[in-house]
Enzyme design. Sequence first.
Site, PDB file in Angstrom:
ATOM      1  N   GLU A   1      10.714   1.557   9.587  1.00  0.00           N
ATOM      2  CA  GLU A   1      11.620   2.729   9.296  1.00  0.00           C
ATOM      3  C   GLU A   1      10.811   4.200   9.608  1.00  0.00           C
ATOM      4  OE1 GLU A   1      14.715   2.406   8.727  1.00  0.00           O
ATOM      5  OE2 GLU A   1      14.717   0.213   7.905  1.00  0.00           O
TER       6      GLU A   1
ATOM      7  N   LYS B   1       0.796  -1.143  -0.106  1.00  0.00           N
ATOM      8  CA  LYS B   1      -0.006   0.090  -0.130  1.00  0.00           C
ATOM      9  C   LYS B   1       0.725   1.246  -0.147  1.00  0.00           C
ATOM     10  CE  LYS B   1      -1.707   2.938   3.062  1.00  0.00           C
ATOM     11  NZ  LYS B   1      -1.637   4.045   2.164  1.00  0.00           N
TER      12      LYS B   1
ATOM     13  N   GLU C   1      -1.333   7.265   0.018  1.00  0.00           N
ATOM     14  CA  GLU C   1      -2.595   7.513  -1.149  1.00  0.00           C
ATOM     15  C   GLU C   1      -2.198   8.905  -1.881  1.00  0.00           C
ATOM     16  OE1 GLU C   1      -1.903   7.280   2.337  1.00  0.00           O
ATOM     17  OE2 GLU C   1      -3.836   8.428   3.444  1.00  0.00           O
TER      18      GLU C   1
ATOM     19  N   THR D   1       2.079   6.927  13.482  1.00  0.00           N
ATOM     20  CA  THR D   1       1.515   5.565  12.552  1.00  0.00           C
ATOM     21  C   THR D   1       1.974   4.256  13.001  1.00  0.00           C
ATOM     22  OG1 THR D   1       1.173   7.458  11.091  1.00  0.00           O
ATOM     23  CG2 THR D   1       0.565   5.068  10.346  1.00  0.00           C
ATOM     24  N   GLY D   2       3.443   4.235  13.298  1.00  0.00           N
ATOM     25  CA  GLY D   2       4.175   3.103  13.404  1.00  0.00           C
ATOM     26  C   GLY D   2       3.914   2.583  14.915  1.00  0.00           C
TER      27      GLY D   2
ATOM     28  N   GLY E   1       7.289   5.377   7.772  1.00  0.00           N
ATOM     29  CA  GLY E   1       6.444   6.561   8.033  1.00  0.00           C
ATOM     30  C   GLY E   1       6.811   6.977   9.186  1.00  0.00           C
ATOM     31  N   GLY E   2       5.632   7.701   9.759  1.00  0.00           N
ATOM     32  CA  GLY E   2       5.779   8.387  11.028  1.00  0.00           C
ATOM     33  C   GLY E   2       5.662   7.669  12.182  1.00  0.00           C
ATOM     34  N   ILE E   3       6.147   8.213  13.413  1.00  0.00           N
ATOM     35  CA  ILE E   3       6.259   7.173  14.655  1.00  0.00           C
ATOM     36  C   ILE E   3       4.847   7.042  15.279  1.00  0.00           C
ATOM     37  CG2 ILE E   3       6.562   7.660  17.236  1.00  0.00           C
ATOM     38  CD1 ILE E   3       9.369   8.459  16.826  1.00  0.00           C
TER      39      ILE E   3
ATOM     40  N   CYS F   1      13.702  11.708   5.921  1.00  0.00           N
ATOM     41  CA  CYS F   1      13.795  11.244   7.065  1.00  0.00           C
ATOM     42  C   CYS F   1      15.068  11.337   7.969  1.00  0.00           C
ATOM     43  CB  CYS F   1      13.675   9.606   7.208  1.00  0.00           C
ATOM     44  SG  CYS F   1      14.798   8.687   6.172  1.00  0.00           S
TER      45      CYS F   1
ATOM     46  N   GLU G   1      10.165  16.138  15.072  1.00  0.00           N
ATOM     47  CA  GLU G   1      10.450  16.094  13.655  1.00  0.00           C
ATOM     48  C   GLU G   1       9.644  17.120  12.860  1.00  0.00           C
ATOM     49  OE1 GLU G   1       9.260  12.689  11.282  1.00  0.00           O
ATOM     50  OE2 GLU G   1      11.233  12.637  10.208  1.00  0.00           O
TER      51      GLU G   1
HETATM   52  N1  LIG Z   1      13.354   5.674   8.453  1.00  0.00           N
HETATM   53  C1  LIG Z   1      13.271   5.909   7.031  1.00  0.00           C
HETATM   54  O1  LIG Z   1      13.971   5.433   6.357  1.00  0.00           O
HETATM   55  C2  LIG Z   1      12.178   6.995   6.544  1.00  0.00           C
HETATM   56  C3  LIG Z   1      12.299   6.935   5.268  1.00  0.00           C
HETATM   57  C4  LIG Z   1      11.159   7.756   4.517  1.00  0.00           C
HETATM   58  C5  LIG Z   1      10.142   8.300   5.520  1.00  0.00           C
HETATM   59  N2  LIG Z   1      10.309   7.984   6.952  1.00  0.00           N
HETATM   60  C6  LIG Z   1       9.281   8.922   7.592  1.00  0.00           C
HETATM   61  O2  LIG Z   1       7.902   9.113   7.300  1.00  0.00           O
HETATM   62  C7  LIG Z   1       7.214  10.109   7.664  1.00  0.00           C
HETATM   63  C8  LIG Z   1       6.767  10.860   6.715  1.00  0.00           C
HETATM   64  O3  LIG Z   1       5.742  10.106   5.803  1.00  0.00           O
HETATM   65  P1  LIG Z   1       4.175  10.092   5.905  1.00  0.00           P
HETATM   66  O4  LIG Z   1       3.844  11.309   6.275  1.00  0.00           O
HETATM   67  O5  LIG Z   1       3.744   9.421   4.691  1.00  0.00           O
HETATM   68  O6  LIG Z   1       4.110   9.101   7.252  1.00  0.00           O
HETATM   69  P2  LIG Z   1       2.649   8.666   7.671  1.00  0.00           P
HETATM   70  O7  LIG Z   1       2.937   7.691   8.871  1.00  0.00           O
HETATM   71  O8  LIG Z   1       1.564   9.515   7.674  1.00  0.00           O
HETATM   72  O9  LIG Z   1       2.138   7.593   6.548  1.00  0.00           O
HETATM   73  C9  LIG Z   1       3.068   6.426   5.880  1.00  0.00           C
HETATM   74  C10 LIG Z   1       2.059   5.534   5.347  1.00  0.00           C
HETATM   75  O10 LIG Z   1       1.383   4.932   6.495  1.00  0.00           O
HETATM   76  C11 LIG Z   1      -0.093   4.811   5.918  1.00  0.00           C
HETATM   77  N3  LIG Z   1      -0.821   4.970   7.269  1.00  0.00           N
HETATM   78  C12 LIG Z   1      -1.315   6.057   7.954  1.00  0.00           C
HETATM   79  N4  LIG Z   1      -2.160   5.715   8.928  1.00  0.00           N
HETATM   80  C13 LIG Z   1      -2.043   4.258   8.942  1.00  0.00           C
HETATM   81  C14 LIG Z   1      -2.667   3.442   9.750  1.00  0.00           C
HETATM   82  N5  LIG Z   1      -3.449   3.763  10.858  1.00  0.00           N
HETATM   83  N6  LIG Z   1      -2.370   1.932   9.503  1.00  0.00           N
HETATM   84  C15 LIG Z   1      -1.761   1.755   8.797  1.00  0.00           C
HETATM   85  N7  LIG Z   1      -0.938   2.683   7.558  1.00  0.00           N
HETATM   86  C16 LIG Z   1      -1.335   4.006   8.023  1.00  0.00           C
HETATM   87  C17 LIG Z   1      -0.232   5.993   5.208  1.00  0.00           C
HETATM   88  O11 LIG Z   1      -1.340   5.836   4.483  1.00  0.00           O
HETATM   89  C18 LIG Z   1       1.106   5.982   4.350  1.00  0.00           C
HETATM   90  O12 LIG Z   1       0.967   5.004   3.366  1.00  0.00           O
HETATM   91  C19 LIG Z   1       8.340  11.034   8.332  1.00  0.00           C
HETATM   92  O13 LIG Z   1       8.256  10.746   9.641  1.00  0.00           O
HETATM   93  C20 LIG Z   1       9.662  10.320   7.921  1.00  0.00           C
HETATM   94  O14 LIG Z   1      10.709  10.794   8.750  1.00  0.00           O
HETATM   95  C21 LIG Z   1      11.211   7.320   7.333  1.00  0.00           C
HETATM   96  C1  LIG Z   2      15.872   6.713   3.431  1.00  0.00           C
HETATM   97  N1  LIG Z   2      15.900   8.028   2.676  1.00  0.00           N
HETATM   98  C2  LIG Z   2      17.084   8.692   2.997  1.00  0.00           C
HETATM   99  C3  LIG Z   2      16.157   7.493   1.316  1.00  0.00           C
HETATM  100  C4  LIG Z   2      14.632   8.674   2.540  1.00  0.00           C
HETATM  101  C5  LIG Z   2      14.122   9.192   3.933  1.00  0.00           C
HETATM  102  O1  LIG Z   2      13.309   9.892   3.936  1.00  0.00           O
END
Ligand SMILES: NC(=O)c1ccc[n+]([C@@H]2O[C@H](COP(=O)([O-])OP(=O)(O)OC[C@H]3O[C@@H](n4cnc5c(N)ncnc54)[C@H](O)[C@@H]3O)[C@@H](O)[C@H]2O)c1
Ligand SMILES: C[N+](C)(C)CC=O
Length: 485
Positions: free
Chosen positions: A245, A170, A173, A227-228, A223-225, A279, A380
């Site tokens: 990640e 997924k 979106e 959501t994680g 994604g974000g903490i 990130c 962040e």
């Molecule tokens: N560590 C890494 O390698 C890395 C790389 C890229 C981005 N990121 C992190 O990603 C974040 C930015 O991305 P974002 O705004 O898309 O993050 P986000 O957490 O909002 O969304 C990420 C994904 O999770 C999905 N999602 C949202 N709610 C969900 C739920 N309840 N259950 C399951 N899936 C859900 C979203 O639809 C999207 O596909 C930043 O915190 C960034 O640091 C980390």
């Molecule tokens: C992991 N990286 C650096 C490619 C993307 C982070 O947002």
Amino acid sequence: MYINGEWLHAKSEKTREIINPFNQEVIATAVEGNAEDAKTAIQAARVAFDEGSWSTMPASERGAIVNKIGSLIERDLEELAELETLDTGKTVQESREDMADIANVFFYFAGLADKDGGEVIASPIPNSESKVVREPVGVCGQITPWNYPLLQAAWKLAPALASGNTLVMKPSEITPLTTVKVFELMEEAGVPKGVANLVLGAGKSVGAELASNHDVDLISFTGGIETGKTIMQAASDNMKKIAFELGGKNPNIVFADADFETAVDQALNAVFFHAGQVCSAGARLLIEESIHDEFVEELVERTKRIKLGNGFDEDTQSGPMISAEHRAKVESYVEIGKNEGAKLVVGGKRPDDPELQNGFFYLPTIFTNCTSDMRIVQEEVFGPVLTVETFQTKEEAVQLANDTIYGLAGAVWTQDLSKAEFVAARLRMGTVWINDFHPYFAQAPWGGYKQSGIGRELGREGMEEYTELKHIFRNKQPEPIKWFK
Ligand SMILES: NC(=O)c1ccc[n+]([C@@H]2O[C@H](COP(=O)([O-])OP(=O)(O)OC[C@H]3O[C@@H](n4cnc5c(N)ncnc54)[C@H](O)[C@@H]3O)[C@@H](O)[C@H]2O)c1
Ligand SMILES: C[N+](C)(C)CC=O
């Protein structure tokens, strides 16, 4: 959506408009799936895994298919790069570099597919044989963010396929376009039906189903903490494996003996590349006190010259933020910083340029007089906002750098190798750069300490995340034990 080898509409027939963040024009209409679509895709992946022909195919043959995907990405590199720029606003030069990296990720994991033949271990039991083998985990749910849409997808797709899993992906979106295109390429490369499935839609429906469904054996999330944490809770219901990640608030430590020109140049790139939506962005500059004024003065001058614009224009150095909501979040953090007493020295507003008014632009921004207790330093922002703190000793630099819940990446700049190694050994982060910022490549593991993640992507370790270890013990001379007479 691509489910069980077929291109499908959402069951609900709902759609979503995909917006170019440079000018808010609608660039595509995507189907909007929901939990029902996700369940169908999970079922397809389950049947494909349990039927077994993908996971038991000779690993070299699987590797050849994964390799072909990389070649097709190279063939269609320009189209993919343009799609990524339309969808995210990043410069097309950056998108091209992403696509080349992505092809390499497929080549790297294709090469690993047949390299692990298991290990015979020394059994302490006479007349026995003991070996340890790696097997695919099963059905993998894969959820990706919007900032590096296809790159983060590739880090998941390539190792999962190479090690014999089936999957449901997924994408975010708001940025699904390149992922859809790569599923077309995976079909062309010969990935069998049901092995790789794609469901578009929102996190709260499609993503939540992938996280909670008991037929999913592993959930890999970038994604974000927050959501994680939600996904982690949902995943606990069937104890599925997790690979996360997450975010970062990454320190960039500059000692007074660093090469001044290079350190200034790279400090800018560390934080403002891709409008800070990275990130591992170097969003916290820790600068040795004796060079603070000179360094900041130069940084501010160069920050004023950063050329914002259309990612397709040759002279654009940085594009817009991804969305109105995200820019509003960045703006609210700038207000927080001001209210906390940080000193705004450049930026802190939207650009006045008439050509940029339809895009979600925000000026590169620097705060000085920052301290570790400020939210602008700790949280962040994920935008073009740099905070500056000072230190006097290497011990203080390490203490400040580690004073965060995150542990993704950090850098140290000095010409004194022993000082660099002192710092590198003490930073609690998954990646430490010495006299550089940002490099990552398929061969090296990527991931976070502390709340920046669980597990690793890329490298051998990134492949191992998608495997289970099995110990197979064989008694060569079985005979009764006679414990229970
Ligand atoms: N560590 C890494 O390698 C890395 C790389 C890229 C981005 N990121 C992190 O990603 C974040 C930015 O991305 P974002 O705004 O898309 O993050 P986000 O957490 O909002 O969304 C990420 C994904 O999770 C999905 N999602 C949202 N709610 C969900 C739920 N309840 N259950 C399951 N899936 C859900 C979203 O639809 C999207 O596909 C930043 O915190 C960034 O640091 C980390
Ligand atoms: C992991 N990286 C650096 C490619 C993307 C982070 O947002």
